[in-house]
Design a protein around this motif. Structure first.
Motif, PDB file in Angstrom:
ATOM      1  N   ASP A  82       0.815  -1.214   0.000  1.00 14.11           N
ATOM      2  CA  ASP A  82       0.000   0.000   0.000  1.00 14.11           C
ATOM      3  C   ASP A  82       0.847   1.261   0.000  1.00 14.11           C
ATOM      4  OD1 ASP A  82      -1.229  -2.216   1.814  1.00 14.11           O
ATOM      5  OD2 ASP A  82      -2.969  -1.099   1.083  1.00 14.11           O
ATOM      6  N   ASP A  83       1.881   1.278   0.831  1.00  9.77           N
ATOM      7  CA  ASP A  83       2.703   2.482   0.969  1.00  9.77           C
ATOM      8  C   ASP A  83       3.386   2.832  -0.343  1.00  9.77           C
ATOM      9  OD1 ASP A  83       2.001   2.735   3.628  1.00  9.77           O
ATOM     10  OD2 ASP A  83       3.764   1.650   4.360  1.00  9.77           O
ATOM     11  N   LEU A  84       3.912   1.824  -1.030  1.00  8.95           N
ATOM     12  CA  LEU A  84       4.569   2.087  -2.307  1.00  8.95           C
ATOM     13  C   LEU A  84       3.567   2.582  -3.338  1.00  8.95           C
ATOM     14  CD1 LEU A  84       6.963   2.061  -4.219  1.00  8.95           C
ATOM     15  CD2 LEU A  84       6.602  -0.402  -4.569  1.00  8.95           C
ATOM     16  N   LEU A  89       1.396   7.301  -6.526  1.00  8.87           N
ATOM     17  CA  LEU A  89       0.245   8.063  -6.987  1.00  8.87           C
ATOM     18  C   LEU A  89       0.216   9.485  -6.459  1.00  8.87           C
ATOM     19  CD1 LEU A  89      -2.440   5.275  -6.723  1.00  8.87           C
ATOM     20  CD2 LEU A  89      -1.857   6.519  -8.797  1.00  8.87           C
ATOM     21  N   ASN A  90       0.914   9.739  -5.377  1.00 12.20           N
ATOM     22  CA  ASN A  90       0.920  11.066  -4.758  1.00 12.20           C
ATOM     23  C   ASN A  90       2.276  11.719  -4.910  1.00 12.20           C
ATOM     24  OD1 ASN A  90      -1.708  10.716  -3.805  1.00 12.20           O
ATOM     25  ND2 ASN A  90      -1.007   9.808  -1.891  1.00 12.20           N
ATOM     26  N   LEU A 122      -9.396   1.388  -4.450  1.00 10.12           N
ATOM     27  CA  LEU A 122      -9.458   0.601  -3.220  1.00 10.12           C
ATOM     28  C   LEU A 122      -8.378   0.959  -2.217  1.00 10.12           C
ATOM     29  CD1 LEU A 122      -9.933  -2.910  -4.892  1.00 10.12           C
ATOM     30  CD2 LEU A 122     -11.708  -1.256  -4.245  1.00 10.12           C
ATOM     31  N   ALA A 123      -7.250   1.464  -2.689  1.00  4.15           N
ATOM     32  CA  ALA A 123      -6.060   1.493  -1.841  1.00  4.15           C
ATOM     33  C   ALA A 123      -5.586   2.873  -1.411  1.00  4.15           C
ATOM     34  CB  ALA A 123      -4.910   0.771  -2.552  1.00  4.15           C
ATOM     35  N   LEU A 124      -6.097   3.932  -2.027  1.00  3.58           N
ATOM     36  CA  LEU A 124      -5.630   5.243  -1.593  1.00  3.58           C
ATOM     37  C   LEU A 124      -6.155   5.572  -0.201  1.00  3.58           C
ATOM     38  CD1 LEU A 124      -5.588   7.484  -4.768  1.00  3.58           C
ATOM     39  CD2 LEU A 124      -3.723   6.336  -3.609  1.00  3.58           C
ATOM     40  N   GLU A 125      -5.503   6.538   0.442  1.00  2.00           N
ATOM     41  CA  GLU A 125      -5.724   6.728   1.871  1.00  2.00           C
ATOM     42  C   GLU A 125      -7.006   7.453   2.228  1.00  2.00           C
ATOM     43  OE1 GLU A 125      -2.512   9.770   0.734  1.00  2.00           O
ATOM     44  OE2 GLU A 125      -3.761   8.285  -0.263  1.00  2.00           O
TER      45      GLU A 125
END
Length: 317
Positions: free
Chosen positions: A231-233, A238-239, A296-299
């Motif tokens: 997730d972090d990678l 993306l950011n 699904l995975a962004l914060e």
């Protein structure tokens, strides 16, 4: 934070792949094994729905899929995707909407773009051996998505290896029902800027041109993030901090375009996807859902968090 829109096209806008082909529950209920994928099981008292994050264009290194993914898909009676690109009528509608929302009527692209951006586009086209005439009647947003498709191809990505396409083919072979979560018009409208000024589209094209230079490295890291469920990678790819590229003045003037694009391609669509999944659960339907992994995975404001807030049991595998 500034989104990398070229990766959003890869992870959020399923129809973009057609351009290449044609051209809350409490934490005690949440399970996160050490070896994880972008795969979740969403459950209520009576039924469960599996949700998988996809890369819409990929390469052969993603296969075979993990056994837990294959097993969950095999047990499902239906496959739900953003749009069913294997449906000829949907493909026709994509073409129709691309022309309707993406082509200029009474002016040329050169009349819209700032001179420096026009030069950047011209230079890139020269490197990729693309005649500039291809773009002269396109709105900036469509130029950006078309360039993204070329960049995907240059990086060795292929729609045939996209997780959605692979599972669509399997579903057809297995006789599973296929459900589209969005229409062609809805998905294209998420990216389209059809205003008179095309300002948001110009901003979208500007960021795309900037990001293409590092796209191959981004793709390599993205594939690794998906394979490892990192997730972090994924979020770091993306950011990006605005300060690296933007002056204070330009950041202020572009903020409304960033907010507008993110609202349309991400927040609004995530809310609708979450509602569709909730409806599958209410109807006790046995569905395997595949949407772009960024949904699904962004914060913030992602589909999984929206379902968690509704009180569903969330398990990650």
């Amino acid at each position: 934070m500034n989104r990398r829109y070229i990766l959003f096209a890869l992870l959020c806008a399923y129809w973009t792949s057609c351009l290449i082909a044609c051209s809350g529950t409490s934490k005690r209920n949440e399970v996160q094994p050490e070896s994880k994928h972008f795969l979740w099981k969403i459950s209520d008292e009576n039924s469960s729905v599996w949700v998988l994050g996809s890369i819409h264009l990929a390469d052969s290194s993603l296969y075979p899929l993990a056994p837990v993914i294959d097993s969950a898909f095999a047990r499902a009676e239906e496959l739900a995707v953003e749009i069913n690109m294997n449906d000829e009528e949907v493909a026709k509608e994509i073409g129709k909407e691309s022309v309707s929302q993406g082509m200029l009527e009474d002016k040329l692209l050169r009349d819209i773009l700032p001179p420096e951006m026009w030069k950047s586009l011209d230079s890139l086209c020269a490197v990729w051996d693309i005649p500039m005439v291809v773009f002269e009647k396109m709105r900036p947003w469509l130029v950006a998505t078309t360039l993204s498709a070329y960049a995907f191809e240059q990086a060795g990505l292929n729609p045939e290896y996209g997780i959605d396409y692979v599972l669509l083919d399997r579903a057809a072979s297995d006789g599973k029902a296929i459900v589209g979560l969005e229409t062609a018009e809805e998905q294209i409208s998420a990216l389209a800027d059809t205003t008179e000024s095309d300002s948001a589209g110009v901003y979208y094209l500007k960021t795309t041109l900037r990001e293409i230079a590092e796209f191959e490295t981004l793709v390599k890291n993205l594939i690794h993030a998906w394979k490892t469920g990192d997730d972090d990678l994924l979020r770091s790819l993306l950011n990006k901090d605005d300060e690296e590229y933007e002056s204070e003045e330009s950041s202020s003037s572009d903020q409304k375009f960033k907010d507008e694009i993110e609202q349309r391609i991400y927040v609004n669509r995530n809310a609708k996807m979450a509602e569709s999944i909730a409806a599958f659960l209410r109807e006790d339907r046995n569905v395997f859902v595949v949407v772009g992994v960024a949904h699904l995975a962004l914060e913030k404001d992602n589909v999984i968090d929206a379902l968690r807030k509704r009180g569903f049991k969330i398990e990650r595998f």
